[in-house]
Design an enzyme around this catalytic site. Structure first.
Site, mmCIF file in Angstrom:
data_model
loop_
_atom_site.group_PDB
_atom_site.id
_atom_site.type_symbol
_atom_site.label_atom_id
_atom_site.label_comp_id
_atom_site.label_asym_id
_atom_site.label_seq_id
_atom_site.Cartn_x
_atom_site.Cartn_y
_atom_site.Cartn_z
ATOM 1 N N LYS A 43 0.841 -1.199 0.000
ATOM 2 C CA LYS A 43 0.000 0.000 0.000
ATOM 3 C C LYS A 43 0.881 1.256 0.000
ATOM 4 C CE LYS A 43 -0.317 -0.398 5.056
ATOM 5 N NZ LYS A 43 -1.145 -0.908 6.161
ATOM 6 N N ARG A 141 -11.220 0.077 14.324
ATOM 7 C CA ARG A 141 -10.861 0.892 13.167
ATOM 8 C C ARG A 141 -11.605 0.349 11.944
ATOM 9 N NH1 ARG A 141 -4.639 1.277 11.034
ATOM 10 N NH2 ARG A 141 -5.161 -0.853 10.478
ATOM 11 N N TYR A 264 15.110 30.589 8.151
ATOM 12 C CA TYR A 264 13.872 31.350 8.358
ATOM 13 C C TYR A 264 13.681 31.700 9.827
ATOM 14 C CZ TYR A 264 11.994 30.543 3.650
ATOM 15 O OH TYR A 264 11.790 30.541 2.298
ATOM 16 N N MET A 317 11.584 24.565 2.312
ATOM 17 C CA MET A 317 10.878 23.756 1.309
ATOM 18 C C MET A 317 11.841 22.914 0.462
ATOM 19 S SD MET A 317 8.305 25.001 -1.709
ATOM 20 C CE MET A 317 7.251 25.926 -0.606
HETATM 21 C C1 LIG Z 1 -0.345 -1.833 6.890
HETATM 22 C C2 LIG Z 1 -0.897 -3.130 7.319
HETATM 23 C C3 LIG Z 1 -0.071 -4.255 7.447
HETATM 24 C C4 LIG Z 1 1.440 -4.173 7.383
HETATM 25 O O1 LIG Z 1 1.919 -3.666 8.599
HETATM 26 P P1 LIG Z 1 3.466 -3.475 8.900
HETATM 27 O O2 LIG Z 1 3.523 -3.071 10.325
HETATM 28 O O3 LIG Z 1 3.942 -2.411 7.971
HETATM 29 O O4 LIG Z 1 4.133 -4.775 8.626
HETATM 30 C C5 LIG Z 1 -0.657 -5.474 7.712
HETATM 31 N N1 LIG Z 1 -2.015 -5.574 7.862
HETATM 32 C C6 LIG Z 1 -2.830 -4.510 7.784
HETATM 33 C C7 LIG Z 1 -4.300 -4.680 7.999
HETATM 34 C C8 LIG Z 1 -2.308 -3.245 7.517
HETATM 35 O O5 LIG Z 1 -3.114 -2.186 7.460
#
Ligand SMILES: *Cc1c(COP(=O)(O)O)cnc(C)c1O
Length: 376
Positions: A43, A141, A264, A317
């Site tokens: 992801k 969640r 800055y 930046m």
């Molecule tokens: C992002 C995620 C993972 C991977 O988690 P890591 O800590 O990066 O290994 C696994 N399962 C779900 C549901 C996630 O959202």
């Protein structure tokens, strides 16, 4: 040269180097440690390193299951891994079943409503791959709450069988903290869920889960961060190989007298005569402004000729100013490269110095770097 390299030359910007052989080695090591199949969580553009190069390398190495968060990310994985199972963690937004069918993607269903919508879509005769079911065992969640999951699981011919669930999963809330009693509670809750769904493959371990004692691997694990070289065991030596390196050239060097204000709003004042280097990288490249070095707060640092040199003044930046007074003279030339991530500056160190975590450093990696993919 890899086909994924970006055209921009290293001399005009910072350069991100991604070692795809290390990525594959980390994936293999996690699978071996779990003693079961490891998927790859890709992801957020494969945590910033590039979803196409990452998924291509992992699929070629034999990875057959991928997890993404968004449907659009799933479509990108499908384009480079035509045969893989691609799970979309954020599940089914209303009316998206057709897109899942069109691209052969598998939603991770996380509510009764999503199960019903998917089951109804399947009943129209749509040609879809099996979905996954997310049962929430702590996070509040995403996912069916455990009690609801158990109730649905007990209805033999109910919505779970109508939805054709190919994987049941849950997600740890604090697996990087071995001492947190929540881990054992989640392991136990998930065992109850899997017992109620016999014959359905299961998945629980994220990266840190691979290192939790007493955690079953089930049929599939879901590492993300550790694949990319992040330390799944914070506080202990990192068992993973580093995957990314970040360097930036020095644009200008100067000497300032004690009392000189820098950057800055003059947030840093030299205590004596100092040598400063301005480097080609800033918050627009994903390096957090919270890594600024001010009088009251030390921030990030760069390795200059192997010596750790602190940031001074606010991260701007496009530029960061570094106090290079302690660096070897040979490293202090216009155009010389300094290291921002790599060696002693691992993801955890950089994250801490920017008052965040390595995950956020990785997933914020900028779009403006020249990107070099090596190792394969
Ligand atoms: C992002 C995620 C993972 C991977 O988690 P890591 O800590 O990066 O290994 C696994 N399962 C779900 C549901 C996630 O959202």
């Amino acid at each position: 040269m890899s086909i994924f390299d970006t055209a921009e030359t290293a001399s005009s910007s910072a350069t991100l180097t991604v070692d795809l052989a290390a990525l594959v080695a980390n994936w293999r090591a996690l699978g071996a440690r779990a003693g079961t199949e490891a998927s790859a969580v890709v992801k957020a553009n494969a945590y910033g390193i590039g979803i196409e190069p990452a998924a291509t390398a992992l699929a070629a190495a034999g990875c057959t299951s991928f997890f993404v968060a968004h449907l659009s990310e799933g479509i990108r994985v499908r384009a480079v891994a035509p045969d893989a199972t691609v799970y979309v963690l954020n599940g089914l937004l209303p009316g998206t079943c057709g897109s899942y069918a069109q691209h052969g993607l598998s939603p991770v269903l996380g509510s009764h409503e999503e199960l019903l919508e998917w089951a109804a879509f399947r009943q129209t005769g749509a040609n879809v791959r099996p979905a996954a079911l997310h049962v929430d065992t702590a996070m509040n969640r995403l996912g069916l709450w455990k009690g609801e999951g158990l109730t649905l699981a007990r209805e033999r011919s109910g919505v779970i069988s109508a939805a054709d669930i190919g994987l049941v999963m849950s997600h740890f809330a604090s697996s990087e903290d071995e001492a947190d009693p929540a881990n054992a509670r989640q392991i136990e809750a998930f065992a109850e869920v899997t017992a109620a769904l016999p014959g359905i493959p299961a998945s629980l371990k994220n990266s840190s889960g691979h290192f939790l004692k007493g955690c079953p691997s089930y049929q599939l694990t879901r590492p993300g961060y550790a694949l990319y070289g992040g330390n799944p065991t914070p506080g202990l030596p990192n068992p993973m190989q580093p995957v990314i390196g970040l360097t930036a050239p020095i644009l200008q060097l100067r000497e300032v007298e004690g009392g000189t204000q820098v950057g800055y709003n003059g947030r840093w004042t030299a205590k004596g005569r100092r040598k400063l280097a301005t480097i080609c990288l800033g918050y627009a490249d994903g390096y957090p402004r919270n890594a600024s070095g001010t009088g009251t707060s030390t921030g990030g640092s760069a390795l200059v000729g192997g010596v750790l040199c602190p940031f001074v003044g606010t991260v701007s930046m496009d530029l960061i100013i570094v106090d290079v007074s302690d660096a070897p003279i040979a490293a202090l030339q216009r155009g010389e490269l300094v290291t921002l991530i790599g060696g002693r500056l691992d993801l955890e160190t950089v994250g801490t110095s920017a008052k965040t975590i390595g995950y956020e450093i990785l997933t914020s990696l900028g779009r403006r770097y020249a990107r070099r993919y090596i190792g394969l």
